[in-house]
Design a protein around this motif. Structure first.
Motif: not given
Length: 178
Positions: A32, A48, A65, A69, A74, A76, A108-109, A149-150
């Motif tokens: 990230i 990604s 998660a 975040a 971030k 989720v 977003w994750i 992103g993740l």
């Protein structure tokens, strides 16, 4: 969650708990930070980072998660497939497109539960419905790979994930039962 080997984990505090993050989770965290830095510098083929968290039924990968975040500032977004899938031709793809456009805007994750149900091993096409469902899943896979992103997938049936898709996943993390 069992503690990983000495020297291969990081601890974070969450309310009254101290949680040891496995090395793979730290790698996602590092990705990230690195992706934000390099996104401005150069275009990369791998946009990604896809992580698969597989675990016993009582483990909670969503909590991991969310903790990740929080560490990175971030949010989720838990993807609800029932809100994406439509019985009308072309609408599922439009819904998927809207989800990924918003996810990129918001940073977003993305979190997909029951990944084996979505990305399971391919079956033979018996009728037009099967063929269309395969097209929708293929489109979703394309969007996942192109997402900047993740993306975290969770399952308790890793063996049911399609082998070709499994090869595209950068981090595969096993969570023990709690």
């Amino acid at each position: 969650m069992k503690s990983p080997q000495k020297g291969s984990s990081k601890t974070i505090e969450n309310a009254s708990q101290v949680i040891r993050l496995p090395q793979h989770v730290q790698e996602m965290e590092a990705w990230i930070k690195q992706s934000e830095k390099t996104a401005k510098e150069a275009e990369s083929d791998q946009k990604s980072h896809i992580a698969l968290l597989y675990c016993a039924k009582k483990a909670n990968p969503l909590a991991t998660a969310v903790l990740l975040a929080q560490q990175e500032g971030k949010e989720v977004h838990r993807v609800d497939l029932s809100m994406l899938v439509s019985k009308y031709p072309g609408e599922t793809e439009k819904n998927i497109q809207r989800l990924f456009e918003r996810a990129e805007r918001e940073g977003w994750i993305l979190f997909f539960e029951e990944a084996d149900a979505i990305f399971g091993k391919r079956t033979n096409v018996r009728d037009a419905h099967d063929r269309y469902a395969n097209i929708e899943v293929s489109y979703l896979k394309q969007k996942i790979e192109a997402y900047e992103g993740l993306i975290i997938l969770s399952t308790n049936r890793k063996s049911n994930i399609d082998d070709a898709f499994l090869r595209r996943i950068q981090s595969v993390i096993r969570f023990p039962a709690t």
